[in-house]
Structure formats: structure tokens, C-alpha cells
Design an enzyme around this catalytic site. Structure first.
Site, mmCIF file in Angstrom:
data_model
loop_
_atom_site.group_PDB
_atom_site.id
_atom_site.type_symbol
_atom_site.label_atom_id
_atom_site.label_comp_id
_atom_site.label_asym_id
_atom_site.label_seq_id
_atom_site.Cartn_x
_atom_site.Cartn_y
_atom_site.Cartn_z
ATOM 1 N N SER A 130 1.002 -1.367 0.028
ATOM 2 C CA SER A 130 -0.038 -0.141 0.007
ATOM 3 C C SER A 130 0.944 1.174 -0.046
ATOM 4 O O SER A 130 1.669 1.436 -0.632
ATOM 5 C CB SER A 130 -1.091 -0.182 1.201
ATOM 6 O OG SER A 130 -1.950 0.974 1.085
ATOM 7 N N ASP A 169 -8.413 -6.710 -4.718
ATOM 8 C CA ASP A 169 -8.017 -5.431 -4.178
ATOM 9 C C ASP A 169 -8.729 -4.594 -5.330
ATOM 10 O O ASP A 169 -8.097 -4.254 -6.335
ATOM 11 C CB ASP A 169 -6.575 -5.306 -4.014
ATOM 12 C CG ASP A 169 -6.207 -3.983 -3.462
ATOM 13 O OD1 ASP A 169 -6.908 -3.093 -3.468
ATOM 14 O OD2 ASP A 169 -4.915 -3.865 -3.271
ATOM 15 N N HIS A 196 -7.902 -5.443 -0.275
ATOM 16 C CA HIS A 196 -6.618 -4.692 -0.312
ATOM 17 C C HIS A 196 -5.748 -5.306 1.085
ATOM 18 O O HIS A 196 -4.507 -5.523 1.028
ATOM 19 C CB HIS A 196 -6.640 -3.350 -0.344
ATOM 20 C CG HIS A 196 -5.412 -2.310 -0.038
ATOM 21 N ND1 HIS A 196 -4.522 -2.637 -0.994
ATOM 22 C CD2 HIS A 196 -5.135 -1.455 1.027
ATOM 23 C CE1 HIS A 196 -3.575 -1.656 -0.579
ATOM 24 N NE2 HIS A 196 -3.956 -1.115 0.617
#
Lengths: 216, 405
Positions: B171, B344, B377
Site C-alpha cells: 500500500s 483489491d 486490499h
């Protein structure tokens, strides 16, 4: 390692940069790294194989021969290998062009559709042939572009590719003894293997030729 | 599962330079101070600069086995040990530790609280000047992901590490990985950007903006000077977290975990919107999100949240190279492993594929894997055996190429 991969590996000089398209379980790139110190990388469509390869420490990326070669720069590799995949791609001609754009040499292996057993089956039974290599019925085979050894010679002539080496192997995997006769190889060779090079003059409009390879 | 080491293996034996390493400070987090500070991309200078970090494992004599782990938006440096504030296990103790994919028996793992964070590194909660004074608050200068990376590079150098064996992160941590590889290519042997992108998409900026507006709308916000009255904009920050948390999951994951199940919650606070349920009932997913929100405000500073989300929004690696992402990595010899997760939708696979293709264009050595999962995610923080195997295998392969024992 498959027999055709062993033959391919013998065509590749040590310490070179190699891209293996359709790298499967990665055995060829691992072999090239371990025995020839090549900077060998793979592209593979099957995500399970990609994950297994990367988890095995091999540089493989998920991608497709038909769409992903366009993203590599000219001359990025010394050899680009396409083993037993040409007959399954959407646009074989374009894939070959891309291979010889991004690589100095292309190594291509494919199952020969001119093999005598296939011819016999079609002639005598009138049905699409089924052999060990061509093992799936016509309606579900991924092999949408079968070709013969002679077809491939013709394509190379049309595209202006120089054939540096070629061989046909029989169903036992022994190198065929009919190396001087394309006709015999086309009849008795179950698989064919070619080492191609682009001629010095451009054969298609893909980017600048003869640019120095990126040094890495 | 291997239990996380409660005490870092090598906390006391850092090969630290001549600078004051751990002067007593109110934060109590292990840190390094840089008297000369850091000039930010915006032109402001943060002086002095304090960077809090943790290390695990032992640095080799040649200083060639260091792995920098970059944390995400709301993460911190406590990657593989019990968190001193929350008491919870380290956020990646599944992946980092002895015998684990990022093996601390083999690698020297460094994790640094990002610039602008609130776990000991210089950020909006820090005092404006050396001799104290009030906190920066909303006056804290805007920082970029590259500023974060440049600040990390100071710590890495201080630790005696010239070249990192690997930089790994998911991320926003993955943004830092890409920024490291683009900014200091010669200092990164291998890079693992996970569930990330080369720029923050309009949709993601939009989500961040909703988070920020939720904080601004809190009556306790007080123009960002909430500390003056001993307040925190807890409700606004909790709403921001709740909203963001939805984006970290997937519809399948939410359905699997909560479905439409309802629970009776007599202890639910009245007021605070809890009265809208029938008969004191609430959906389990609501209860879950409220818990996420309320536990978050206890450990995170609202101004830090604003600073860091802004840094993510600014992130665009290609922008610094005339819009050409491949140019950012031209001539790189770093080995990359780009990882995405199929469900995601915050950083979808297409964005990772774009990074992988740009790296191809730069003739970089790149592996690219999409892990099949329904966890969204957040999958990079959760139990995903294929992901673990990928990280372990990639690092082992690279160690072989790097000549590490």
C-alpha cells in the site's frame, strides 16, 4: 526438463540475457541460470505457475505472449524463447516480429503438424488427428494455429528472418537424421526447433533497429 | 504460527554512529536524531529531524543483509513485536521473524515510522523547535512520499548500511518502495512493491478527501489546534477510519465475515447514532466498523492522518520524469517483485501491471504475481500462503544473486 528445452538450452550462449515466453514451471530459466550463468527471465500466462516459479526464486512475470511483448524495449535480450507455444498464440506472425524486435535471436519450438502420423490419420479416418502431442479434440484445443516445418520455413522467408539453425526430432525425442531434407524432416519430425535472427535490414516497422542494447 | 519475538533480537547492539542515539524523549520510542534536519521538497526544512525505528535480526559484517520494511498509512515501526501502545502483535509478525519469509535469522530488518507519523518520528505532533514550544499541528509542512524515503535514507546510512538488500512494503509502503527504487536505485538490490500503484488514483484521492472532511467536521477539531483543550477529534477520525476500512476489504470478504447478521447490543452507547437500529439491534458489520474506528483514535493523531493522506495523494512517480514511468527506472539494476491481490479494488491489479510493464520497458528484472484472494486490499496483512511463499522465494532467489550466505 523437457527434451525440447534441453535442445533449446544447447542453442544459447552462456552469460546472455534470455526471455522465456511461456516459461511454465521455470525449469528452462533455472537451468540457464545455473549452468550457463544467463540472466534468464520468464513470462507465463498461468498464474499458478507464475507463483510457483517466483516462490522458487525465479524472475517470472504474469503476462501473455500476444499482448505483453510490446512493452519491452528493442534489443532487451540476446535470446527470446518460445517453446511449444507458437501454435497457441492469437497472432503468431506478430509474436515472432516482437520476439525479433526485443531479442537478437529467437528460439522457437513447435509440434510439427506435417508429421506422418497426423497426415495418415487425416487421410485414412477423415477426422482431426489426435496424438500424444495433439492430444485434445478440435473444439477445445488451445492450439489454434498449427503449422508444419515447411510452413514455418515459408513464413521465415516471407518475413526475412535468417534461420541460423534448425532441427526436427522424432517422437522418441531423438534428433532426426534427415537434417538436410526439409521434406523428410516435415514428414518424420514430431517437433521442430528453430534459431532465428533478424536480417540487418528492417523487415517491419517496429521501432529503431540496431540500437545498442540497454546495458544492465 | 510462530509467536512474535516479544523483545527484538538485537535491540541493544546497534552499530550507531557518533550522534546522540537515544536521548530521553517524551515519546520513548527508539529513534535517531539528525541535527542538520531535512530539507523537504516543498522547500521547508525540518530541523532537527527525529526518526523512530525498530530493528530485528543482526546486521552482517559486510552490512549487506538489511531489509527495509515500509509501513502503510496507519502502520508504524512495530512490525514484528508487541506494540508498546496498543499491546497488539506486530502488524506483520506473520511475515517478519525468525524462519519466516522475511527471515530475521538471515536478514537485518529495519522498520522506520514515516516522516509525518505519530509514533516517534517528526510529525505534526512534534514541537516546532528544539527547545519545545507548541506542536506543529496543521502548520506542519506538507511532506511527500519521497521526503519520507529521504528521511529513511538518513536512518539507513546512520545504521551503517550503504545498500539495502531489499525494500519491502504494501500500500503506501509499496509507494515508498517504488520511490526508493526511483530515487536511490544504487542503494536497493531488490524491491517488493505490494498492493500499490505508481500514483494515487482519483478514486483514492476522493476517499482520502472524505476522510479528511470527516475530521474537519468534528466539533472537537478546533481548526487543528485540538490539543490546546486536551481534546482529539475522535469522532471525525473514527469515521475517517471506518470509511477507509471499507476500502481495504471486499464485498466477498464482508459477506463472508459478517453477512447480514444482526446482534443485540444493549451496551451500545445511546446517542452517537446508535438509536437508529430496531430493538437495540445492529448489524455485525456496523459493530465491527465502530470498533475499528474507536480503537484507531487511541493510537493515531488526526493531524498525522491529514499529513500522510496528503502525501499519498501527491504521489506520482512518473510525474517527476516527464510523465514516463519507465524513465523513472531507466538503467536500474534493482530486481523487482510486483505483487497484487485479485480482489483489491483500492489498488487494483491493473495498476500493479502498469508498474510491471513500465519496468519491462526499462528492461528491469521484474517478477509480477497476482495473488488470488477474496480479502481485498488488506490481504497483504492477512494469512495468504501463496503471498508468503512468493515473498520468501523472491528474497531467497535474490539473496543467491546477491551472493548472500
Amino acid at each position: 526438463m523437457r527434451l525440447d528445452q534441453k535442445l533449446i538450452a544447447e542453442m544459447i550462449e552462456p552469460n546472455t540475457r534470455v526471455l522465456d515466453i511461456g516459461s511454465g514451471d521455470g525449469s528452462l530459466i533455472e537451468h540457464l541460470f545455473r549452468t550457463r550463468n544467463c540472466d534468464a527471465r520468464g513470462i507465463e500466462l498461468d498464474m499458478g505457475e507464475v507463483t510457483r516459479s517466483v516462490a522458487h526464486g525465479l524472475p517470472v512475470m504474469h503476462g501473455d505472449a500476444d499482448t505483453d511483448l510490446a512493452h519491452y524495449p528493442d534489443g532487451a535480450f540476446d535470446y527470446v524463447v518460445l517453446s511449444r507455444t507458437l501454435q497457441a498464440v492469437e497472432r503468431p506472425q506478430e509474436v515472432l516480429r516482437q520476439m525479433l524486435r526485443i531479442g537478437r535471436h529467437a528460439v522457437v519450438s513447435f509440434p510439427n503438424f506435417g508429421y506422418w502420423r497426423l497426415r495418415m490419420q487425416l487421410l485414412l479416418r477423415g477426422r482431426m488427428p489426435m496424438t500424444e502431442v495433439w492430444g485434445r479434440p478440435w473444439y477445445e484445443t488451445p492450439n489454434i494455429h498449427p503449422c508444419t516445418v515447411r510452413d514455418f520455413f515459408a513464413l521465415c522467408a516471407e518475413e526475412g528472418y535468417a534461420i541460423r539453425r534448425w532441427m526436427a526430432v522424432d517422437d522418441k525425442g531423438d534428433r532426426a537424421p534427415w537434417r538436410r531434407s526439409v521434406q523428410l524432416a516435415n514428414l518424420f519430425g514430431e517437433q521442430a526447433l528453430f534459431l532465428l535472427e533478424r536480417r540487418s535490414s528492417p523487415v517491419s516497422g517496429h521501432g529503431a533497429r540496431g540500437r545498442p542494447s540497454p546495458v544492465r | 504460527m510462530v509467536p512474535p519475538p516479544s523483545v527484538p533480537v538485537d535491540a541493544q547492539a546497534q552499530p550507531i554512529g557518533p550522534m546522540d542515539q537515544n536521548p530521553p524523549q517524551s515519546t520513548g520510542h527508539q529513534h535517531a536524531r539528525f541535527i542538520d534536519g531535512l530539507e523537504l521538497e516543498c522547500g521547508a526544512t525540518l530541523k532537527p529531524l527525529t526518526m523512530a525505528y525498530r530493528t530485528y535480526g543482526r546486521l552482517s559484517e559486510a552490512a549487506d543483509n538489511a531489509v527495509l520494511v515500509c509501513h502503510a498509512l496507519t502502520g508504524d515501526q512495530y512490525v514484528a513485536e508487541v506494540h508498546p501502545v496498543t499491546g497488539k502483535p506486530g502488524w506483520w509478525d506473520r511475515l517478519v521473524g525468525p524462519g519466516l519469509p522475511i527471515d530475521t535469522d538471515r536478514f537485518f530488518v529495519v522498520c522506520i515510522n514515516v516522516l509525518g507519523g505519530c509514533m516517534g518520528s517528526t510529525g505534526p505532533r512534534s514541537a516546532r523547535s528544539e527547545d519545545g514550544g507548541e506542536p506543529w499541528g496543521t502548520d506542519f509542512p506538507p511532506v511527500t512520499v519521497r521526503d519520507m524515503v529521504r528521511a529513511q535514507a538518513l536512518v539507513v546510512s546512520r545504521l551503517g548500511i550503504d545498500r539495502l538488500f531489499a525494500v519491502v512494503g504494501g500500500s503506501m509502503g509499496g509507494m515508498q518502495v517504488l520511490s526508493w527504487a526511483a530515487t536511490f536505485p544504487e542503494r536497493v538490490f531488490a524491491a517488493v512493491p505490494i498492493a500499490t500503484a505508481s500514483f494515487h488514483s482519483a478514486q483514492n484521492i476522493a476517499f482520502n478527501e472524505v476522510s479528511r472532511q470527516a475530521i474537519f467536521a468534528d466539533p472537537d477539531w478546533h481548526g487543528g489546534r485540538y490539543w490546546q483543550d486536551g481534546l482529539v477529534p475522535a469522532r471525525g477520525l473514527a469515521v475517517a477510519r471506518m470509511m477507509a476500512h471499507i476500502t481495504y476489504l471486499s464485498e466477498e470478504a464482508l459477506t463472508r465475515k459478517f453477512g447480514r447478521r444482526v446482534r443485540t447490543d444493549p451496551a451500545a452507547p445511546t446517542g452517537n447514532g446508535a438509536g437508529i437500529g430496531l430493538f437495540g439491534e445492529m448489524f455485525e458489520v456496523e459493530s465491527y466498523l465502530r470498533h475499528q474506528g474507536s480503537s484507531f483514535v487511541r493510537r493515531f493523531d488526526a493531524n498525522s492522518y491529514l499529513t500522510i493522506t496528503r502525501a499519498m495523494d501527491y504521489f506520482d512517480v512518473a510525474a517527476d520524469h516527464g510523465g514516463d514511468l519507465a524513465a523513472a527506472f531507466a538503467g536500474t539494476s534493482t530486481r523487482f517483485c510486483v505483487v497484487s491481490f485479485s480482489s483489491d479494488w483500492l489498488f487494483p491489479t491493473a495498476q500493479s501491471r502498469a508498474v510491471a510493464r513500465a519496468l519491462n520497458k526499462a528492461a528491469a528484472n521484474v517478477s509480477f504475481v497476482e495473488i488470488e484472494t477474496d480479502k481485498g486490499h488488506d490481504a497483504f496483512l492477512l494469512d495468504e500462503p501463496d503471498f508468503d511463499r512468493t515473498v520468501r522465494g523472491f528474497l531467497s532467489g535474490c539473496a543467491e544473486h546477491a551472493g548472500l550466505a
